[in-house]
Design a protein around this motif. Structure first.
Motif, PDB file in Angstrom:
ATOM      1  N   ASP A 202     -10.543  18.033 -12.579  1.00 35.14           N
ATOM      2  CA  ASP A 202     -11.044  19.409 -12.538  1.00 35.14           C
ATOM      3  C   ASP A 202     -10.645  20.105 -11.236  1.00 35.14           C
ATOM      4  OD1 ASP A 202     -12.701  18.193 -10.699  1.00 35.14           O
ATOM      5  OD2 ASP A 202     -14.567  18.911 -11.583  1.00 35.14           O
ATOM      6  N   ASN A 203      -9.435  19.781 -10.761  1.00 38.11           N
ATOM      7  CA  ASN A 203      -8.939  20.358  -9.511  1.00 38.11           C
ATOM      8  C   ASN A 203      -9.818  19.993  -8.330  1.00 38.11           C
ATOM      9  OD1 ASN A 203      -6.477  21.472  -9.927  1.00 38.11           O
ATOM     10  ND2 ASN A 203      -7.226  23.566 -10.194  1.00 38.11           N
ATOM     11  N   GLN A 204     -10.461  18.854  -8.400  1.00 35.69           N
ATOM     12  CA  GLN A 204     -11.328  18.319  -7.357  1.00 35.69           C
ATOM     13  C   GLN A 204     -12.597  19.137  -7.128  1.00 35.69           C
ATOM     14  OE1 GLN A 204      -8.328  18.110  -4.256  1.00 35.69           O
ATOM     15  NE2 GLN A 204      -8.220  15.894  -4.523  1.00 35.69           N
ATOM     16  N   THR A 205     -12.919  20.038  -8.032  1.00 35.59           N
ATOM     17  CA  THR A 205     -14.122  20.861  -7.883  1.00 35.59           C
ATOM     18  C   THR A 205     -15.368  20.001  -7.810  1.00 35.59           C
ATOM     19  OG1 THR A 205     -13.049  22.674  -9.060  1.00 35.59           O
ATOM     20  CG2 THR A 205     -15.452  22.754  -8.895  1.00 35.59           C
ATOM     21  N   THR A 206     -15.493  19.023  -8.712  1.00 35.57           N
ATOM     22  CA  THR A 206     -16.658  18.140  -8.712  1.00 35.57           C
ATOM     23  C   THR A 206     -16.730  17.369  -7.399  1.00 35.57           C
ATOM     24  OG1 THR A 206     -16.526  17.908 -11.106  1.00 35.57           O
ATOM     25  CG2 THR A 206     -17.795  16.246  -9.923  1.00 35.57           C
ATOM     26  N   GLN A 207     -15.593  16.852  -6.975  1.00 30.57           N
ATOM     27  CA  GLN A 207     -15.562  16.096  -5.725  1.00 30.57           C
ATOM     28  C   GLN A 207     -15.974  16.968  -4.550  1.00 30.57           C
ATOM     29  OE1 GLN A 207     -11.716  14.828  -4.307  1.00 30.57           O
ATOM     30  NE2 GLN A 207     -12.562  12.918  -3.534  1.00 30.57           N
ATOM     31  N   TYR A 208     -15.488  18.187  -4.494  1.00 31.59           N
ATOM     32  CA  TYR A 208     -15.832  19.086  -3.387  1.00 31.59           C
ATOM     33  C   TYR A 208     -17.317  19.432  -3.394  1.00 31.59           C
ATOM     34  CZ  TYR A 208     -10.831  19.842  -2.536  1.00 31.59           C
ATOM     35  OH  TYR A 208      -9.501  19.690  -2.246  1.00 31.59           O
ATOM     36  N   ARG A 209     -17.861  19.697  -4.571  1.00 34.61           N
ATOM     37  CA  ARG A 209     -19.296  20.019  -4.658  1.00 34.61           C
ATOM     38  C   ARG A 209     -20.152  18.843  -4.189  1.00 34.61           C
ATOM     39  NH1 ARG A 209     -18.524  23.077 -10.067  1.00 34.61           N
ATOM     40  NH2 ARG A 209     -18.417  25.207  -9.321  1.00 34.61           N
ATOM     41  N   GLU A 210     -19.794  17.665  -4.654  1.00 35.88           N
ATOM     42  CA  GLU A 210     -20.533  16.467  -4.244  1.00 35.88           C
ATOM     43  C   GLU A 210     -20.397  16.246  -2.744  1.00 35.88           C
ATOM     44  OE1 GLU A 210     -22.951  13.089  -4.590  1.00 35.88           O
ATOM     45  OE2 GLU A 210     -22.652  14.785  -5.928  1.00 35.88           O
ATOM     46  N   TRP A 211     -19.205  16.472  -2.220  1.00 36.71           N
ATOM     47  CA  TRP A 211     -18.975  16.317  -0.780  1.00 36.71           C
ATOM     48  C   TRP A 211     -19.877  17.252   0.014  1.00 36.71           C
ATOM     49  CZ3 TRP A 211     -17.716  13.309   2.891  1.00 36.71           C
ATOM     50  CH2 TRP A 211     -17.433  13.806   4.157  1.00 36.71           C
TER      51      TRP A 211
ATOM     52  N   TYR B  22       0.844  -1.190   0.000  1.00 36.42           N
ATOM     53  CA  TYR B  22       0.000   0.000   0.000  1.00 36.42           C
ATOM     54  C   TYR B  22       0.882   1.243   0.000  1.00 36.42           C
ATOM     55  CZ  TYR B  22      -3.527  -3.357   1.443  1.00 36.42           C
ATOM     56  OH  TYR B  22      -4.375  -4.430   1.493  1.00 36.42           O
ATOM     57  N   GLY B  23       0.620   2.128  -0.967  1.00 35.39           N
ATOM     58  CA  GLY B  23       1.363   3.369  -1.083  1.00 35.39           C
ATOM     59  C   GLY B  23       0.565   4.541  -0.527  1.00 35.39           C
ATOM     60  N   ALA B  24       1.040   5.734  -0.806  1.00 37.89           N
ATOM     61  CA  ALA B  24       0.415   6.954  -0.290  1.00 37.89           C
ATOM     62  C   ALA B  24      -1.030   7.098  -0.766  1.00 37.89           C
ATOM     63  CB  ALA B  24       1.233   8.172  -0.706  1.00 37.89           C
ATOM     64  N   ARG B  25      -1.303   6.740  -2.023  1.00 33.73           N
ATOM     65  CA  ARG B  25      -2.663   6.856  -2.551  1.00 33.73           C
ATOM     66  C   ARG B  25      -3.630   5.980  -1.772  1.00 33.73           C
ATOM     67  NH1 ARG B  25      -6.102   4.192  -6.157  1.00 33.73           N
ATOM     68  NH2 ARG B  25      -7.440   5.571  -7.378  1.00 33.73           N
ATOM     69  N   GLU B  26      -3.227   4.749  -1.495  1.00 33.17           N
ATOM     70  CA  GLU B  26      -4.099   3.825  -0.761  1.00 33.17           C
ATOM     71  C   GLU B  26      -4.263   4.257   0.687  1.00 33.17           C
ATOM     72  OE1 GLU B  26      -5.846   1.620  -2.524  1.00 33.17           O
ATOM     73  OE2 GLU B  26      -4.742   2.584  -4.138  1.00 33.17           O
ATOM     74  N   ARG B  27      -3.203   4.794   1.284  1.00 28.83           N
ATOM     75  CA  ARG B  27      -3.329   5.295   2.668  1.00 28.83           C
ATOM     76  C   ARG B  27      -4.292   6.474   2.721  1.00 28.83           C
ATOM     77  NH1 ARG B  27       2.075   3.991   2.559  1.00 28.83           N
ATOM     78  NH2 ARG B  27       2.754   6.131   2.270  1.00 28.83           N
ATOM     79  N   ALA B  28      -4.207   7.363   1.731  1.00 26.38           N
ATOM     80  CA  ALA B  28      -5.121   8.513   1.694  1.00 26.38           C
ATOM     81  C   ALA B  28      -6.560   8.042   1.491  1.00 26.38           C
ATOM     82  CB  ALA B  28      -4.708   9.471   0.573  1.00 26.38           C
ATOM     83  N   ARG B  29      -6.757   7.089   0.594  1.00 23.87           N
ATOM     84  CA  ARG B  29      -8.110   6.565   0.355  1.00 23.87           C
ATOM     85  C   ARG B  29      -8.654   5.881   1.604  1.00 23.87           C
ATOM     86  NH1 ARG B  29      -9.872   6.254  -5.059  1.00 23.87           N
ATOM     87  NH2 ARG B  29     -11.124   4.407  -4.632  1.00 23.87           N
ATOM     88  N   LEU B  30      -7.810   5.120   2.293  1.00 22.77           N
ATOM     89  CA  LEU B  30      -8.270   4.447   3.503  1.00 22.77           C
ATOM     90  C   LEU B  30      -8.639   5.463   4.580  1.00 22.77           C
ATOM     91  CD1 LEU B  30      -8.944   1.869   4.972  1.00 22.77           C
ATOM     92  CD2 LEU B  30      -6.519   1.691   5.642  1.00 22.77           C
ATOM     93  N   THR B  31      -7.873   6.527   4.681  1.00 21.34           N
ATOM     94  CA  THR B  31      -8.208   7.592   5.627  1.00 21.34           C
ATOM     95  C   THR B  31      -9.601   8.143   5.332  1.00 21.34           C
ATOM     96  OG1 THR B  31      -5.890   8.204   5.938  1.00 21.34           O
ATOM     97  CG2 THR B  31      -7.530   9.892   6.462  1.00 21.34           C
TER      98      THR B  31
ATOM     99  N   TRP C 197     -18.130   8.892  -4.048  1.00 19.26           N
ATOM    100  CA  TRP C 197     -17.373  10.102  -3.766  1.00 19.26           C
ATOM    101  C   TRP C 197     -15.906   9.935  -4.179  1.00 19.26           C
ATOM    102  CZ3 TRP C 197     -13.681  11.732   0.033  1.00 19.26           C
ATOM    103  CH2 TRP C 197     -13.470  13.117   0.015  1.00 19.26           C
ATOM    104  N   LEU C 198     -15.316   8.779  -3.867  1.00 23.09           N
ATOM    105  CA  LEU C 198     -13.923   8.535  -4.250  1.00 23.09           C
ATOM    106  C   LEU C 198     -13.758   8.503  -5.764  1.00 23.09           C
ATOM    107  CD1 LEU C 198     -12.850   5.829  -1.647  1.00 23.09           C
ATOM    108  CD2 LEU C 198     -12.104   8.216  -1.728  1.00 23.09           C
ATOM    109  N   ALA C 199     -14.759   8.000  -6.472  1.00 22.30           N
ATOM    110  CA  ALA C 199     -14.688   7.948  -7.945  1.00 22.30           C
ATOM    111  C   ALA C 199     -14.582   9.353  -8.528  1.00 22.30           C
ATOM    112  CB  ALA C 199     -15.904   7.226  -8.509  1.00 22.30           C
ATOM    113  N   LEU C 200     -15.166  10.316  -7.873  1.00 26.44           N
ATOM    114  CA  LEU C 200     -15.112  11.698  -8.362  1.00 26.44           C
ATOM    115  C   LEU C 200     -13.694  12.267  -8.301  1.00 26.44           C
ATOM    116  CD1 LEU C 200     -18.354  13.094  -6.695  1.00 26.44           C
ATOM    117  CD2 LEU C 200     -18.023  12.450  -9.096  1.00 26.44           C
ATOM    118  N   TYR C 201     -12.854  11.677  -7.461  1.00 26.74           N
ATOM    119  CA  TYR C 201     -11.478  12.135  -7.322  1.00 26.74           C
ATOM    120  C   TYR C 201     -10.706  11.974  -8.629  1.00 26.74           C
ATOM    121  CZ  TYR C 201      -6.833  12.730  -5.342  1.00 26.74           C
ATOM    122  OH  TYR C 201      -5.570  13.168  -5.075  1.00 26.74           O
ATOM    123  N   GLU C 202     -11.134  11.013  -9.435  1.00 25.34           N
ATOM    124  CA  GLU C 202     -10.444  10.731 -10.691  1.00 25.34           C
ATOM    125  C   GLU C 202     -10.728  11.781 -11.769  1.00 25.34           C
ATOM    126  OE1 GLU C 202      -8.244   8.326 -10.564  1.00 25.34           O
ATOM    127  OE2 GLU C 202      -8.931   7.765  -8.565  1.00 25.34           O
ATOM    128  N   ILE C 203     -11.757  12.582 -11.586  1.00 23.49           N
ATOM    129  CA  ILE C 203     -12.101  13.617 -12.559  1.00 23.49           C
ATOM    130  C   ILE C 203     -11.062  14.732 -12.471  1.00 23.49           C
ATOM    131  CG2 ILE C 203     -13.821  15.348 -13.233  1.00 23.49           C
ATOM    132  CD1 ILE C 203     -15.949  13.470 -12.062  1.00 23.49           C
TER     133      ILE C 203
END
Length: 124
Positions: free
Chosen positions: A77-86, A42-51, A69-75
């Motif tokens: 757009d500077n995480q704008t979509t993820q933040y709005r959904e959050w 497990y690398g940094a990405r997996e640790r962040a996702r687990l958090t 919500w995690l799937a939106l991270y892949e978009i």
């Protein structure tokens, strides 16, 4: 510089979870550790996702809500979509938790009243 990888056991110790939980999150594809034979790394990405997964669970979100919500991270757009959904899902969850809180407070009040009635009857 190479990324530090952790084993399944190290992740379990760091996040205070069971190996079964960690393997389940991998099974339902919330986590995708690197494989070295049968060994999971497990690398940094997996640790962040687990958090984020554990935080979401603590807040009462379902694993499916967390997955979406995690799937939106892949978009890209500077995480704008993820933040709005959050903001939207967290607002809904706050309302749900507030509703449960009121229900719990009512149950506690009723139980306290009943206990006091019984206790009073015992004293007479």
């Amino acid at each position: 510089m190479t990324e530090v990888k952790q084993t399944l056991q190290q992740m379990c110790e760091e996040f205070d979870i069971t190996p079964r939980t960690l393997r389940y999150y991998e099974y339902i594809e919330l986590l995708t550790p690197q494989r070295d034979g049968r060994k999971r790394l497990y690398g940094a990405r997996e640790r962040a996702r687990l958090t984020l997964i554990l935080r979401g669970r603590r807040f009462g979100f379902s694993l499916e809500e967390i997955r979406q919500w995690l799937a939106l991270y892949e978009i890209e757009d500077n995480q704008t979509t993820q933040y709005r959904e959050w903001v939207e899902i967290s607002t809904r969850q706050i309302e749900e938790l507030e509703s449960r809180k009121r229900e719990l407070e009512e149950a506690i009040d009723e139980l306290t009243r009943l206990r006091d009635v019984v206790e009073s009857a015992l004293e007479t």
